[in-house]
Design an enzyme around this catalytic site. Structure first.
Site, short mmCIF file in Angstrom:
data_model
loop_
_atom_site.label_atom_id
_atom_site.label_comp_id
_atom_site.label_asym_id
_atom_site.label_seq_id
_atom_site.Cartn_x
_atom_site.Cartn_y
_atom_site.Cartn_z
N LYS A 22 -14.52 -6.25 9.48
CA LYS A 22 -13.28 -5.53 9.88
C LYS A 22 -13.09 -4.32 8.97
CE LYS A 22 -9.17 -7.03 8.27
NZ LYS A 22 -8.35 -6.02 7.55
N ASN A 23 -13.22 -4.52 7.68
CA ASN A 23 -12.88 -3.46 6.73
C ASN A 23 -13.92 -2.36 6.62
OD1 ASN A 23 -10.52 -4.78 6.38
ND2 ASN A 23 -11.02 -5.63 4.37
N ARG A 93 -2.21 -0.77 8.54
CA ARG A 93 -2.14 0.28 7.54
C ARG A 93 -3.46 1.04 7.40
NH1 ARG A 93 -0.35 0.13 3.27
NH2 ARG A 93 -1.95 1.11 2.02
N CYS A 117 3.76 -4.19 2.93
CA CYS A 117 3.46 -5.32 3.82
C CYS A 117 3.71 -6.58 3.00
CB CYS A 117 2.00 -5.24 4.28
SG CYS A 117 0.85 -5.66 2.99
N ARG A 122 1.91 -1.38 -1.32
CA ARG A 122 0.82 -0.63 -0.69
C ARG A 122 1.08 0.89 -0.68
NH1 ARG A 122 -1.95 -4.45 2.46
NH2 ARG A 122 -3.79 -3.13 2.23
N ASP A 305 -9.44 -10.61 -1.32
CA ASP A 305 -9.31 -11.13 0.05
C ASP A 305 -9.81 -12.56 0.19
OD1 ASP A 305 -10.06 -7.95 1.69
OD2 ASP A 305 -8.28 -8.71 0.65
N ARG A 397 -6.05 -10.74 13.45
CA ARG A 397 -6.30 -9.39 12.94
C ARG A 397 -7.68 -9.29 12.30
NH1 ARG A 397 -2.01 -6.77 9.20
NH2 ARG A 397 -3.61 -5.19 9.50
C1 EPZ Z 1 -8.51 -2.50 1.39
O1 EPZ Z 1 -7.12 -2.24 1.42
C2 EPZ Z 1 -8.72 -3.66 2.36
N1 EPZ Z 1 -8.30 -3.26 3.70
C3 EPZ Z 1 -7.90 -4.87 1.89
O2 EPZ Z 1 -8.18 -5.94 2.79
C4 EPZ Z 1 -8.36 -5.24 0.49
O3 EPZ Z 1 -7.58 -6.31 0.02
C5 EPZ Z 1 -8.21 -4.05 -0.45
O4 EPZ Z 1 -8.93 -2.91 0.08
C6 EPZ Z 1 -8.73 -4.33 -1.84
O5 EPZ Z 1 -10.06 -4.68 -1.79
C7 EPZ Z 1 -9.13 -2.48 4.44
O6 EPZ Z 1 -10.19 -2.07 3.99
C8 EPZ Z 1 -8.66 -2.12 5.82
P1 EPZ Z 1 -6.64 -0.48 -2.12
P2 EPZ Z 1 -6.55 -0.90 0.70
O7 EPZ Z 1 -6.19 0.90 -1.78
O8 EPZ Z 1 -7.53 0.21 0.83
C9 EPZ Z 1 -3.09 0.26 -5.11
C10 EPZ Z 1 -7.69 -7.70 4.24
O9 EPZ Z 1 -7.15 -8.82 4.07
N2 EPZ Z 1 -3.01 1.61 -4.53
O10 EPZ Z 1 -8.01 -0.69 -2.69
O11 EPZ Z 1 -5.17 -0.68 1.16
C11 EPZ Z 1 -2.63 -0.81 -4.14
O12 EPZ Z 1 -1.23 -0.95 -4.20
C12 EPZ Z 1 -7.10 -6.49 3.56
O13 EPZ Z 1 -8.70 -7.48 4.95
C13 EPZ Z 1 -2.19 2.54 -5.14
O14 EPZ Z 1 -1.54 2.26 -6.13
O15 EPZ Z 1 -6.52 -1.39 -0.81
C14 EPZ Z 1 -3.35 -2.04 -4.65
O16 EPZ Z 1 -2.61 -2.58 -5.72
C15 EPZ Z 1 -5.87 -6.82 2.73
N3 EPZ Z 1 -2.11 3.79 -4.59
C16 EPZ Z 1 -4.67 -1.48 -5.20
O17 EPZ Z 1 -4.47 -0.07 -5.37
C17 EPZ Z 1 -2.84 4.14 -3.49
O18 EPZ Z 1 -2.74 5.32 -3.06
C18 EPZ Z 1 -5.86 -1.69 -4.29
O19 EPZ Z 1 -5.53 -1.15 -3.03
C19 EPZ Z 1 -3.66 3.17 -2.89
C20 EPZ Z 1 -3.74 1.91 -3.43
#
Ligand code: EPZ
Length: 418
Positions: A22-23, A93, A117, A122, A305, A397
């Site tokens: 998915k990701n 998202r 969420c 996020r 995850d 999802r």
């Molecule tokens: C991706 O989300 C995945 N989703 C998530 O999977 C996964 O948990 C996550 O990466 C971490 O591996 C998809 O790829 C669609 P991040 P993403 O930006 O990109 C902070 C699932 O269950 N952050 O790496 O949104 C954020 O708050 C989902 O399949 C900022 O502070 O994750 C978090 O604490 C859930 N500012 C950390 O970074 C930003 O601009 C990691 O988030 C962006 C993120």
């Protein structure tokens, strides 16, 4: 809303094949916007989030169609809109990574901010800072990011934390920026590497994907491609936990062993036997489950995850386990539901202490987010009598035909439409 009914106690035995990731599929689909030529993507999982991505792309004017069970053709000949609406972004998202490709293709984008969420706030500040560094003028208005860029220019970008989405968004803007860009402290997830591989197949010049430093030489145009999505490592890990928690013997076809190193180490520590195979792996568990210390980290660390799934497993380990969630600020909601089934879990901030083994008793429980729903299904597989998991739309999802896959290896699970 559908429910899953699980009758616990059956060890899972047999062979199950993974779906596409998915990701990886979601950002790869958004990359279709970068070219006016057709993009063929293979091994795309049939998921709710993929349908949402198809709907978003169609709204931009992209011709979308399934050309096979798991193959899609996306053709952004001409874009008729540059807006990713709130209604879609709030349900998925990952739509936010439409920002980079829209800007790169036509110099403008209006993308709803995704908002928080269940698992956390996020924020998207790192996405915005990176895209601004490439020369875009960005303002926030009415909950939308409004971005304009005459032409993007290469830049050196530092990510305060290795955000997967921010790395992907910036990457898809930088491939069309004039000159050279460097993303430092980039996310190293396999899904980022899969996206970079697609972009290079489209004519981009990206080096270092999968490391903390990604270098991009901007190009004038990108062409179509025919590309395959990698297997879903989180589905693989979820199924591995299903074998371990039920004391079963599963062969998982397509399991990406190299990308699962941290998961394999932790499951072996917990008492599972794991054997890498040609094109997958075999996991069995016959002895007692043992407690482990677990800390979620960016790849190649233990994936956040799979934290909820491991918590379900560790309720059955003989001893005290400690789980620390370092990525998201509110990702223990499955714990409350597991406790309703009899689990002994004490939470303090980002740490959960799990004592076991505890006999879990089936109960009506409610899914709160995608991976929490999987955690409750796993607990139901080992609980006495019957567990009813409601709101399984969360599950849809990210897991394709999960009840069919689990039933095919012996789980007593059925999906009931409400
Ligand atoms: C991706 O989300 C995945 N989703 C998530 O999977 C996964 O948990 C996550 O990466 C971490 O591996 C998809 O790829 C669609 P991040 P993403 O930006 O990109 C902070 C699932 O269950 N952050 O790496 O949104 C954020 O708050 C989902 O399949 C900022 O502070 O994750 C978090 O604490 C859930 N500012 C950390 O970074 C930003 O601009 C990691 O988030 C962006 C993120």
């Amino acid at each position: 809303m559908d429910r899953m009914i699980i009758h616990g106690g059956a060890p899972l035995c047999g062979t199950v094949d993974l779906s596409g990731s998915k990701n990886a599929a979601l950002p790869i689909m958004m990359a279709a916007v970068l070219t006016d030529e057709p993009l063929i993507i293979r091994n795309v999982p049939r998921l709710r989030d993929v349908s949402t991505a198809m709907e978003l792309l169609a709204g931009l004017g992209v011709a979308t169609r399934w050309t096979g069970d798991h193959d899609v053709e996306l053709h952004a000949r001409v874009l008729t809109s540059h807006e990713a609406p709130y209604e879609l972004v709030k349900t998925m998202r990952a739509s936010f990574v439409a920002l980079g490709p829209l800007l790169a293709r036509s110099g403008r984008a209006r993308v709803s901010t995704p908002g928080g969420c269940a698992i956390g706030a996020r924020p998207v500040n790192l996405h915005i800072a990176g895209i601004r560094a490439l020369g875009a003028r960005i303002q926030m208005r009415n909950g939308y990011v409004e971005a304009h860029a005459g032409a993007l220019s290469g830049a050196r970008i530092w990510l305060d934390n290795p955000s997967v989405g921010a790395t992907e968004n910036i990457l898809m803007a930088a491939v069309r920026a004039r000159g050279r860009s460097v993303i430092e402290n980039a996310a190293r997830e396999p899904e980022v590497q899969n996206l970079a591989g697609l972009l290079n197949a489209m004519g981009a010049k990206i080096e270092g994907a999968g490391t903390h430093v990604i270098e991009i030489e901007g190009v004038d145009r990108l062409h179509g491609a025919d590309y395959r999505v990698i297997p879903d490592r989180i589905e693989a890990g979820s199924l591995m936990v299903a074998a371990a928690i039920t004391g079963g013997d599963l062969t998982i076809g397509g399991a990406p062993v190299a990308e699962l190193a941290a998961v394999i180490i932790k499951l072996r520590e917990a008492g599972a036997e794991i054997t890498p195979l040609e094109g997958g792996l075999r996991i069995t568990r016959s002895g007692p489950l043992r407690p482990v210390e677990l800390r979620t980290l960016p790849h190649p660390g233990f994936p956040t995850d799979l934290q909820a799934q491991m918590m379900a497993l560790l309720t059955q380990a003989a001893g005290t386990s400690v789980i620390t969630e370092t990525i998201f600020e509110n990702r223990f909601m499955h714990a409350q539901e597991l406790m309703r089934m009899g689990a002994d879990i004490v939470m303090k901030g980002s740490t959960a202490v799990v004592r076991g083994p505890t006999r879990l008793s089936g109960a009506p429980v409610m899914a709160t987010d995608l991976r929490a729903s999987m955690s409750l299904i796993l607990a139901g597989l080992v609980a006495d009598n019957t567990t009813e998991v409601s709101r399984v739309y969360h599950l849809d999802r990210g897991y394709e035909a999960l009840d069919r896959k689990l039933s095919s290896v012996g789980a007593r699970i059925e999906r009931v439409a409400d």
